[in-house]
Motif scaffolding. Structure first.
Motif, short mmCIF file in Angstrom:
data_model
loop_
_atom_site.label_atom_id
_atom_site.label_comp_id
_atom_site.label_asym_id
_atom_site.label_seq_id
_atom_site.Cartn_x
_atom_site.Cartn_y
_atom_site.Cartn_z
N ILE A 68 0.57 9.02 -17.32
CA ILE A 68 0.01 8.24 -18.41
C ILE A 68 0.91 7.03 -18.66
N GLY A 69 0.30 5.84 -18.75
CA GLY A 69 1.08 4.63 -19.02
C GLY A 69 0.41 3.39 -18.48
N VAL A 70 1.10 2.26 -18.65
CA VAL A 70 0.62 0.98 -18.17
C VAL A 70 1.51 0.55 -17.01
N TYR A 71 0.87 0.16 -15.91
CA TYR A 71 1.58 -0.22 -14.70
C TYR A 71 1.20 -1.65 -14.31
N ARG A 72 2.19 -2.40 -13.85
CA ARG A 72 1.96 -3.75 -13.32
C ARG A 72 1.82 -3.60 -11.81
N VAL A 73 0.78 -4.20 -11.25
CA VAL A 73 0.59 -4.18 -9.80
C VAL A 73 1.51 -5.24 -9.21
N ILE A 74 2.46 -4.80 -8.38
CA ILE A 74 3.45 -5.70 -7.78
C ILE A 74 2.93 -6.26 -6.47
N LYS A 75 2.39 -5.40 -5.63
CA LYS A 75 1.80 -5.87 -4.37
C LYS A 75 0.74 -4.89 -3.91
N VAL A 76 -0.10 -5.38 -3.01
CA VAL A 76 -1.17 -4.59 -2.44
C VAL A 76 -1.04 -4.68 -0.92
N VAL A 77 -1.13 -3.54 -0.25
CA VAL A 77 -1.12 -3.52 1.20
C VAL A 77 -2.43 -2.90 1.66
N GLU A 78 -3.20 -3.70 2.43
CA GLU A 78 -4.49 -3.23 2.93
C GLU A 78 -4.53 -3.43 4.43
N LYS A 79 -4.85 -2.37 5.16
CA LYS A 79 -4.90 -2.39 6.62
C LYS A 79 -3.59 -2.93 7.21
#
Length: 130
Positions: A27-38
């Motif tokens: 439970i909490g709020v998260y900041r998306v730092i990076k996304v890795v796709e494929k």
């Protein structure tokens, strides 16, 4: 003496097992730092958060770059929390076919890993902000 050995073995085995992840752990709020796709890293220059409450998965993405979340930049869905037999926690977000595995990480606070129906893997690297 015979009673001491079984109790000792039981306590030893109990202390060696991993605790089962609980919904409250995430439970909490998260900041998306990076996304890795494929295997490709996608930068996330805009402000974006994912919040897990007891009842909702809330996604906020500042699409217009004003560092604020307008109502149309916030989506809210219900989700189900569960744990795989290998003690990996996951959520099933309403409206999303693929479960999202919640993985601990050494550098980031949490990873969201999703494998879609064609086997494409997407990972979101998250920092907990509150």
């Amino acid at each position: 003496m015979k009673k001491v050995i079984p109790i000792f073995l039981f306590l030893t085995l109990l202390s060696c097992t991993e605790p089962v992840p609980q919904q409250a752990d995430y439970i909490g709020v998260y900041r998306v730092i990076k996304v890795v796709e494929k295997g490709n890293s996608i930068k996330t220059p805009t402000l974006n958060h994912i919040e897990l409450t007891e009842d909702f998965y809330i996604s906020r993405m500042d699409r217009d770059g004003d560092n604020k979340f307008s109502p149309d930049e916030i989506s809210r869905s219900t989700y189900l929390f569960d744990v795989h037999e290998n003690l990996e926690a996951y959520i099933q977000v309403t409206g999303n076919d693929s479960p999202v595995t919640l993985l601990p990480d050494k550098y980031y606070d949490l990873l969201f890993k999703r494998v879609d129906s064609v086997g494409r893997v997407t990972k979101l690297y998250l920092r907990k902000i509150r």
